[in-house]
Design an enzyme around this catalytic site. Structure first.
Site, short mmCIF file in Angstrom:
data_model
loop_
_atom_site.label_atom_id
_atom_site.label_comp_id
_atom_site.label_asym_id
_atom_site.label_seq_id
_atom_site.Cartn_x
_atom_site.Cartn_y
_atom_site.Cartn_z
N TYR A 78 -7.02 7.94 -5.67
CA TYR A 78 -7.00 9.39 -4.25
C TYR A 78 -8.09 10.76 -4.56
O TYR A 78 -7.39 11.31 -5.39
CB TYR A 78 -6.23 8.83 -3.74
CG TYR A 78 -4.68 8.16 -3.29
CD1 TYR A 78 -5.69 6.87 -3.37
CD2 TYR A 78 -3.33 8.65 -4.19
CE1 TYR A 78 -4.20 5.90 -3.40
CE2 TYR A 78 -2.85 7.43 -3.95
CZ TYR A 78 -2.68 6.59 -3.85
OH TYR A 78 -2.19 5.11 -3.62
N CYS A 129 -0.87 3.42 -6.73
CA CYS A 129 -1.70 2.42 -5.63
C CYS A 129 -1.80 1.10 -6.80
O CYS A 129 -1.56 0.84 -7.75
CB CYS A 129 -2.84 3.64 -6.28
SG CYS A 129 -3.99 2.76 -5.13
N VAL A 130 -1.67 0.95 -5.15
CA VAL A 130 -1.12 -0.82 -6.50
C VAL A 130 -2.08 -1.28 -6.38
O VAL A 130 -2.72 -2.45 -6.20
CB VAL A 130 -0.53 -1.36 -4.80
CG1 VAL A 130 0.90 -1.25 -5.31
CG2 VAL A 130 -0.88 -1.56 -3.97
N GLN A 131 -3.46 -0.57 -5.51
CA GLN A 131 -4.85 -1.01 -5.97
C GLN A 131 -5.12 -0.54 -7.16
O GLN A 131 -6.92 -1.66 -7.76
CB GLN A 131 -6.07 -0.93 -4.80
CG GLN A 131 -7.60 -0.86 -4.36
CD GLN A 131 -7.14 -2.05 -4.18
OE1 GLN A 131 -6.50 -3.26 -4.33
NE2 GLN A 131 -8.56 -2.57 -3.26
N ASN A 154 -12.46 1.43 -1.45
CA ASN A 154 -11.13 1.24 -1.71
C ASN A 154 -11.49 0.11 -2.78
O ASN A 154 -10.66 -0.79 -3.95
CB ASN A 154 -10.56 0.04 -0.66
CG ASN A 154 -9.48 0.13 -0.95
OD1 ASN A 154 -8.16 0.33 -1.62
ND2 ASN A 154 -8.58 -1.00 -0.34
N CYS A 176 0.56 -0.98 0.71
CA CYS A 176 0.26 -0.18 -0.35
C CYS A 176 1.15 1.33 0.00
O CYS A 176 1.24 0.99 0.94
CB CYS A 176 -0.69 0.25 1.27
SG CYS A 176 -2.41 2.10 1.39
N LEU A 177 0.92 1.60 -1.30
CA LEU A 177 2.14 3.07 -0.90
C LEU A 177 1.18 3.82 -0.54
O LEU A 177 2.14 4.89 0.48
CB LEU A 177 2.00 3.27 -2.87
CG LEU A 177 2.82 4.99 -2.91
CD1 LEU A 177 3.64 4.24 -4.50
CD2 LEU A 177 2.32 5.79 -3.65
N VAL A 178 -0.40 4.49 -0.59
CA VAL A 178 -0.56 5.79 -0.03
C VAL A 178 -0.34 5.76 2.01
O VAL A 178 -0.31 6.15 2.47
CB VAL A 178 -1.25 6.08 -0.07
CG1 VAL A 178 -2.83 5.25 0.06
CG2 VAL A 178 -1.93 7.88 0.55
#
Length: 232
Positions: free
Chosen positions: A120, A180-182, A150, A63-65
């Protein structure tokens, strides 16, 4: 991350001898808010312990953020702390954070100016911009899709970034197709790179790159942009 990293490694298996297995432990997060991200980060210690029990060769914090919202340079603190958890559990493994990997990937290609796409809300995108810029990389332009849920982020079309990034300033050294990896973007990476003639990265591509680096393997997986060309 749970779909894109294995896809990158499967593609690599078609051209390189190494074979991989993929294992995950999950931190909870539903709404992409600073409060939930902080709670999620606190839970990362448990995940590191669980994965250490399975004797991983490398761990990726996906999770980057969550990392970037914890303050400038926090990826270094997180990576060290989680590595220490694996050591304490008897299964020492290097830890890659997607936040740190994005910075390291941009540094590897020598990028000093970038444009980014994120799912985001704008305040969180600003946190990401501030974090990247604190590492000496200027964010010239950004697009925030402002998706708070999410799961909805994960439902985005992986080809959508190829179209959306047409609105980004390309007078830069690189484009981040998904910070964002999501948010899926893997199918868009090479399309964008071929169109703009610049290196194109994402959270997942950068994380795969750093995982291969930590494993001491050739940083090559075909079809996913310059960073995974084996050149870096």
């Amino acid at each position: 991350m749970e779909t894109e990293i294995p896809a990158i490694l499967r593609a690599r298996e078609g051209v390189e001898p190494e074979r991989f297995t993929f294992h995950s432990s999950r931190m909870r997060m539903q709404k992409v808010t600073k409060e939930e991200l902080e709670a999620m980060d606190r839970d990362s210690d448990r995940c590191a312990l669980e994965l250490a029990d399975a004797r991983m060769d490398v761990l990726g914090y996906a999770c980057l953020v969550a990392i970037m919202s914890m303050g400038r340079g926090y990826h270094r603190i997180s990576e060290q702390r989680l590595h220490e958890r694996t050591v304490a559990a008897g299964g020492p493994a290097p830890v890659v954070t997607s936040a740190g990997a994005l910075i390291q990937g941009l540094n590897a290609i020598g990028a000093k100016k970038v444009s980014i796409l994120t799912p985001y809300m704008k305040p969180l995108t600003q946190l990401v911009i501030d974090y990247i810029e604190s590492e000496g990389i200027e964010v010239v332009d950004s697009i925030s899709l402002e998706i708070p849920d999410n799961l909805e982020v994960a439902r985005q079309d992986p080809l959508a970034p190829a179209e959306i990034t047409k609105r980004l300033n390309t007078n830069v050294d690189a484009i981040v197709a998904s910070a964002c990896v999501q948010m899926p973007s893997l199918e868009s990476i090479q399309i964008i790179e071929d169109r703009v003639g610049l290196p194109v990265l994402s959270g997942s591509v950068s994380t795969a790159y750093m995982m291969l680096k930590k494993l001491g393997l050739k940083t090559y997986a075909p079809g996913f942009g310059s960073l995974l060309s084996g050149k870096y």
